[in-house]
Design a protein around this motif. Structure first.
Motif, PDB file in Angstrom:
ATOM      1  N   PHE A 158     -20.218  23.449 -57.460  1.00 60.66           N
ATOM      2  CA  PHE A 158     -19.181  22.702 -57.222  1.00 60.66           C
ATOM      3  C   PHE A 158     -20.226  22.581 -55.902  1.00 60.66           C
ATOM      4  CE2 PHE A 158     -16.326  19.050 -56.039  1.00 60.66           C
ATOM      5  CZ  PHE A 158     -16.099  18.890 -56.883  1.00 60.66           C
ATOM      6  N   GLU A 159     -20.294  23.275 -54.918  1.00 54.04           N
ATOM      7  CA  GLU A 159     -21.652  22.576 -53.674  1.00 54.04           C
ATOM      8  C   GLU A 159     -22.523  21.799 -53.882  1.00 54.04           C
ATOM      9  OE1 GLU A 159     -20.551  24.735 -50.916  1.00 54.04           O
ATOM     10  OE2 GLU A 159     -18.103  24.223 -50.733  1.00 54.04           O
ATOM     11  N   ARG A 160     -22.787  22.753 -54.673  1.00 51.51           N
ATOM     12  CA  ARG A 160     -24.641  22.593 -55.408  1.00 51.51           C
ATOM     13  C   ARG A 160     -24.724  20.801 -56.024  1.00 51.51           C
ATOM     14  NH1 ARG A 160     -27.788  27.398 -57.028  1.00 51.51           N
ATOM     15  NH2 ARG A 160     -27.057  28.101 -54.871  1.00 51.51           N
ATOM     16  N   TYR A 161     -24.171  21.124 -57.189  1.00 50.43           N
ATOM     17  CA  TYR A 161     -24.140  20.229 -58.066  1.00 50.43           C
ATOM     18  C   TYR A 161     -23.680  19.235 -58.445  1.00 50.43           C
ATOM     19  CZ  TYR A 161     -27.333  24.007 -60.491  1.00 50.43           C
ATOM     20  OH  TYR A 161     -28.610  24.825 -60.308  1.00 50.43           O
ATOM     21  N   ALA A 162     -22.047  18.670 -57.727  1.00 53.68           N
ATOM     22  CA  ALA A 162     -21.783  17.387 -57.350  1.00 53.68           C
ATOM     23  C   ALA A 162     -21.869  16.546 -56.724  1.00 53.68           C
ATOM     24  CB  ALA A 162     -19.909  18.217 -56.620  1.00 53.68           C
ATOM     25  N   ALA A 163     -22.372  16.322 -55.475  1.00 59.39           N
ATOM     26  CA  ALA A 163     -22.921  15.032 -54.990  1.00 59.39           C
ATOM     27  C   ALA A 163     -23.959  14.753 -55.935  1.00 59.39           C
ATOM     28  CB  ALA A 163     -23.716  15.377 -53.619  1.00 59.39           C
ATOM     29  N   PRO A 164     -25.020  15.333 -56.967  1.00 56.87           N
ATOM     30  CA  PRO A 164     -26.194  15.175 -56.897  1.00 56.87           C
ATOM     31  C   PRO A 164     -25.827  13.809 -58.921  1.00 56.87           C
ATOM     32  CG  PRO A 164     -27.100  17.025 -56.617  1.00 56.87           C
ATOM     33  CD  PRO A 164     -25.339  17.118 -55.803  1.00 56.87           C
ATOM     34  N   LEU A 165     -24.726  15.066 -59.192  1.00 59.60           N
ATOM     35  CA  LEU A 165     -24.550  14.390 -60.379  1.00 59.60           C
ATOM     36  C   LEU A 165     -23.221  12.892 -60.101  1.00 59.60           C
ATOM     37  CD1 LEU A 165     -22.223  17.486 -62.164  1.00 59.60           C
ATOM     38  CD2 LEU A 165     -24.511  16.073 -63.053  1.00 59.60           C
ATOM     39  N   GLU A 166     -22.486  13.654 -59.326  1.00 70.11           N
ATOM     40  CA  GLU A 166     -21.812  11.979 -58.780  1.00 70.11           C
ATOM     41  C   GLU A 166     -22.612  10.200 -58.255  1.00 70.11           C
ATOM     42  OE1 GLU A 166     -19.249  10.031 -55.286  1.00 70.11           O
ATOM     43  OE2 GLU A 166     -19.158  12.042 -55.849  1.00 70.11           O
ATOM     44  N   ARG A 167     -24.094  10.919 -57.880  1.00 71.02           N
ATOM     45  CA  ARG A 167     -24.961   9.899 -57.336  1.00 71.02           C
ATOM     46  C   ARG A 167     -25.961   9.480 -59.535  1.00 71.02           C
ATOM     47  NH1 ARG A 167     -26.407  13.052 -53.080  1.00 71.02           N
ATOM     48  NH2 ARG A 167     -27.976  13.944 -54.336  1.00 71.02           N
ATOM     49  N   LEU A 168     -25.649  10.519 -60.187  1.00 70.79           N
ATOM     50  CA  LEU A 168     -26.496   9.544 -60.958  1.00 70.79           C
ATOM     51  C   LEU A 168     -25.728   9.141 -61.610  1.00 70.79           C
ATOM     52  CD1 LEU A 168     -29.123  10.299 -62.871  1.00 70.79           C
ATOM     53  CD2 LEU A 168     -28.307  12.078 -64.122  1.00 70.79           C
ATOM     54  N   LEU A 169     -24.484   9.458 -61.948  1.00 67.03           N
ATOM     55  CA  LEU A 169     -23.630   8.932 -62.717  1.00 67.03           C
ATOM     56  C   LEU A 169     -22.838   7.801 -62.684  1.00 67.03           C
ATOM     57  CD1 LEU A 169     -20.796  11.625 -63.751  1.00 67.03           C
ATOM     58  CD2 LEU A 169     -22.973  10.921 -64.889  1.00 67.03           C
ATOM     59  N   VAL A 170     -22.879   7.637 -60.978  1.00 67.22           N
ATOM     60  CA  VAL A 170     -22.261   6.166 -60.325  1.00 67.22           C
ATOM     61  C   VAL A 170     -23.719   5.011 -60.972  1.00 67.22           C
ATOM     62  CG1 VAL A 170     -23.330   5.999 -58.116  1.00 67.22           C
ATOM     63  CG2 VAL A 170     -21.460   5.101 -58.117  1.00 67.22           C
ATOM     64  N   ARG A 171     -24.147   5.786 -61.116  1.00 65.72           N
ATOM     65  CA  ARG A 171     -25.718   4.205 -61.059  1.00 65.72           C
ATOM     66  C   ARG A 171     -25.546   3.039 -62.742  1.00 65.72           C
ATOM     67  NH1 ARG A 171     -29.858   4.335 -58.233  1.00 65.72           N
ATOM     68  NH2 ARG A 171     -31.202   3.001 -59.226  1.00 65.72           N
ATOM     69  N   ASP A 172     -24.748   4.074 -63.514  1.00 69.51           N
ATOM     70  CA  ASP A 172     -24.303   3.749 -64.727  1.00 69.51           C
ATOM     71  C   ASP A 172     -23.609   2.804 -65.000  1.00 69.51           C
ATOM     72  OD1 ASP A 172     -27.423   3.846 -66.160  1.00 69.51           O
ATOM     73  OD2 ASP A 172     -26.868   5.708 -66.877  1.00 69.51           O
ATOM     74  N   LEU A 173     -22.353   4.011 -64.374  1.00 71.05           N
ATOM     75  CA  LEU A 173     -20.820   3.605 -63.995  1.00 71.05           C
ATOM     76  C   LEU A 173     -20.239   1.855 -63.083  1.00 71.05           C
ATOM     77  CD1 LEU A 173     -19.541   6.550 -64.358  1.00 71.05           C
ATOM     78  CD2 LEU A 173     -19.578   5.792 -66.309  1.00 71.05           C
TER      79      LEU A 173
END
Length: 181
Positions: free
Chosen positions: A16-31
């Motif tokens: 979670f610590e490794r992948y949550a922030a990069p996933l959030e940055r990616l998703l917030v771009r479209d959402l």
């Protein structure tokens, strides 16, 4: 992932610590909304937990995890029946990633503006390749297309980005993962 499948709860925390922030940055771009992106990240890790026994340890985790996230994003858009439109005010509210001064902040705004104006299939490939730093084989597997199709979409998207950024007066160049536009 193997440690988590074997029952190590600390391993899940590490994932979670490794992948949550990069996933959030990616998703917030479209959402466009950080809360929705965080919800999808949470759902992604819930799906990871539920499907942990299905994970193939001979495969890489990152593309598998990003596939889950992209599928959840597509499902959200299907439920909405269309991609949400964002006002210019909402787009301006999004914080750039680690700005290093006014010039980088302006470049990031120009990039966000241009990304919003290219077709969604091209934008998705560019975000996964350039911003999430997935290789073409990884991103092709993530979104369920061939490597050749991923490269074609990326090429067309990068060409259109250069055109748009040139129109906006932003510097143009060859975008590469981790590089500058």
């Amino acid at each position: 992932m193997a440690a988590y499948v074997a029952g190590d709860r600390g391993a899940f925390r590490e994932l979670f610590e490794r992948y949550a922030a990069p996933l959030e940055r990616l998703l917030v771009r479209d959402l466009g909304q950080r809360e929705e992106a965080r919800d999808l990240v949470q759902q992604t890790f819930l799906q990871l937990h539920r499907a942990r026994l299905d994970f193939d340890p001979s495969k890489r985790l990152k593309p598998w995890l990003y596939t889950i996230a992209m599928n959840l994003k597509r499902e959200l858009f299907r439920r909405r029946k269309r991609r949400p439109e964002r006002s210019d005010a909402e787009a301006a509210e999004r914080k750039p990633v680690e700005p290093r001064g006014q010039q980088q902040t302006e470049a990031r705004r120009s990039l966000d503006w241009a990304l919003e104006r290219i077709p969604s299939d091209q934008r998705e490939v560019i975000e996964l390749h350039w911003l999430a730093e997935l290789s073409f084989p990884e991103l092709a597997a993530t979104i369920g297309i061939s490597v050749a199709a991923a490269k074609v979409r990326a090429h067309r998207g990068y060409v259109r980005l250069r055109e748009l950024l040139g129109e906006a007066g932003a510097p143009s160049g060859n975008p590469t993962p981790g590089g500058a536009l």
